[in-house]
Write an enzyme that holds these catalytic residues in place. Structure first.
Site, PDB file in Angstrom:
ATOM      1  N   SER A 187       0.869  -1.180   0.000  1.00  0.00           N
ATOM      2  CA  SER A 187       0.000   0.000   0.000  1.00  0.00           C
ATOM      3  C   SER A 187       0.897   1.217   0.000  1.00  0.00           C
ATOM      4  O   SER A 187       2.068   1.132   0.409  1.00  0.00           O
ATOM      5  CB  SER A 187      -0.848   0.004   1.279  1.00  0.00           C
ATOM      6  OG  SER A 187      -1.405   1.299   1.502  1.00  0.00           O
ATOM      7  N   TYR A 194      -2.891  -0.976  10.394  1.00  0.00           N
ATOM      8  CA  TYR A 194      -2.779  -1.172   8.941  1.00  0.00           C
ATOM      9  C   TYR A 194      -1.442  -0.637   8.407  1.00  0.00           C
ATOM     10  O   TYR A 194      -0.724  -1.324   7.673  1.00  0.00           O
ATOM     11  CB  TYR A 194      -3.954  -0.468   8.252  1.00  0.00           C
ATOM     12  CG  TYR A 194      -4.014  -0.693   6.767  1.00  0.00           C
ATOM     13  CD1 TYR A 194      -4.616  -1.825   6.243  1.00  0.00           C
ATOM     14  CD2 TYR A 194      -3.470   0.230   5.876  1.00  0.00           C
ATOM     15  CE1 TYR A 194      -4.674  -2.039   4.865  1.00  0.00           C
ATOM     16  CE2 TYR A 194      -3.527   0.035   4.507  1.00  0.00           C
ATOM     17  CZ  TYR A 194      -4.135  -1.098   4.006  1.00  0.00           C
ATOM     18  OH  TYR A 194      -4.192  -1.307   2.648  1.00  0.00           O
TER      19      TYR A 194
HETATM   20  C1  BGC Z   1      -6.197   1.573   1.937  1.00  0.00           C
HETATM   21  C2  BGC Z   1      -7.362   2.437   1.470  1.00  0.00           C
HETATM   22  C3  BGC Z   1      -6.882   3.852   1.242  1.00  0.00           C
HETATM   23  C4  BGC Z   1      -5.634   3.894   0.373  1.00  0.00           C
HETATM   24  C5  BGC Z   1      -5.060   5.297   0.230  1.00  0.00           C
HETATM   25  C6  BGC Z   1      -5.083   1.686   0.942  1.00  0.00           C
HETATM   26  O1  BGC Z   1      -4.021   0.847   1.275  1.00  0.00           O
HETATM   27  O2  BGC Z   1      -6.627   0.228   2.073  1.00  0.00           O
HETATM   28  O3  BGC Z   1      -8.389   2.418   2.447  1.00  0.00           O
HETATM   29  O4  BGC Z   1      -7.902   4.604   0.597  1.00  0.00           O
HETATM   30  O5  BGC Z   1      -4.654   3.034   0.905  1.00  0.00           O
HETATM   31  O6  BGC Z   1      -5.004   5.981   1.444  1.00  0.00           O
END
Ligand code: BGC
Length: 277
Positions: free
Chosen positions: A162, A175
């Protein structure tokens, strides 16, 4: 009636004869990724933990390309289930060439409200789950080695990361920590496994229009806010990520080892600094 060739959208069969497994392939980025791998000529295992119906729909779409596919229920954070999933794939397809460790989730809360269960769940699925999948794939890649007619590499592991691998994210410490961990895990595995001709890389999506971030794009106001964080001024589609996975898993990118490919419309360019600073 359309033939399999008509349905490949002109995509070169970059992964012809390869065997791929995509975790979390029933929802979000997963279905598009599994379908793109099938379109590129791979046989595909469609993993899911909930959402059997969606997984079966993905399987049907993939089979339309004339390749093999089946759905497999397994929780990626459960060691025995991951071991069994890869063992079945080797039995059914003969081997594995591409592991896409995609399954991931969010359990958001401010730190003072975050329970240990919320922290642990996200680390278990997003980080430990990827470790288990990578480990089981690596064992089979090393056992089998390079098969020249199939690929220059003995196997590819694609970690779904991410932008939060490097962008801190208030209210999402579980996360962001899991994805920061994915980045270092990927690089360490890449270093360890490269001498076996195994390529480990990560794809780091930005804001992709999926259920995980529905609140961020489902109203015009929310979407306008979100677009301020995206220099390219569009929210991403699952296909943006799926195409990146196919590319990085293919021999076109055979010399790409231990890299994170950001697929984010420029979200990691610190758009807040476009003016000022
Ligand atoms: C998350 C999303 C978020 C995006 C940008 C992703 O890894 O799961 O919820 O919108 O990152 O912030």
């Amino acid at each position: 009636m359309a033939t399999a060739a008509d349905k490949d959208h002109g995509t070169v069969q970059l992964l012809k004869g390869q065997k791929a497994l995509v975790t979390g392939a029933n929802s979000g980025i997963g279905p598009a990724t599994a379908v793109a791998l099938g379109r590129a000529g791979a046989d595909v295992v469609v993993n899911y933990v909930v959402g059997a119906d969606e997984a079966e729909k993905v399987v049907a779409q993939i089979k339309d390309f004339g390749v093999r596919a089946y759905a497999h229920e397994a929780d990626v954070s459960d060691e025995d289930q991951v071991v069994a999933m890869v063992a079945r794939m080797v039995e059914e397809f003969g081997t594995i060439d591409i592991m896409v460790a995609n399954a991931g989730l969010q359990r958001d809360a401010n730190v003072t409200e975050m329970t240990l269960a919320q922290w642990q769940k996200v680390i278990d699925v997003n980080l430990t789950g990827q470790f288990l999948c990578a480990r089981e794939a690596a064992k089979e890649f090393i056992r089998r080695g390079v098969v020249e007619e199939v690929s220059r590499s003995a196997g590819k592991i694609v970690c779904m990361s991410s932008v939060h691998q490097i962008i801190p994210w208030s209210g999402h410490v579980n996360y962001a920590s899991s994805k920061g961990g994915v980045g270092m895990m990927m690089q360490t595995l890449a270093q360890e496994l490269a001498p076996h001709r195994i390529r480990v890389n990560a794809i780091a999506p930005g804001a992709i229009r999926t259920p995980i971030n529905r609140d961020a794009w489902s109203t015009p106001e929310a979407e306008a806010d979100l677009l301020r964080l995206i220099p390219y001024r569009r929210v991403g589609d699952p296909d943006d990520i799926a195409n990146a996975v196919v590319a990085v898993a293919s021999d076109l990118l055979d010399y790409v080892v231990g890299t994170t490919l950001y697929v984010d419309g420029g979200m990691t360019l610190f758009p807040g600094f476009a003016t000022g600073g």
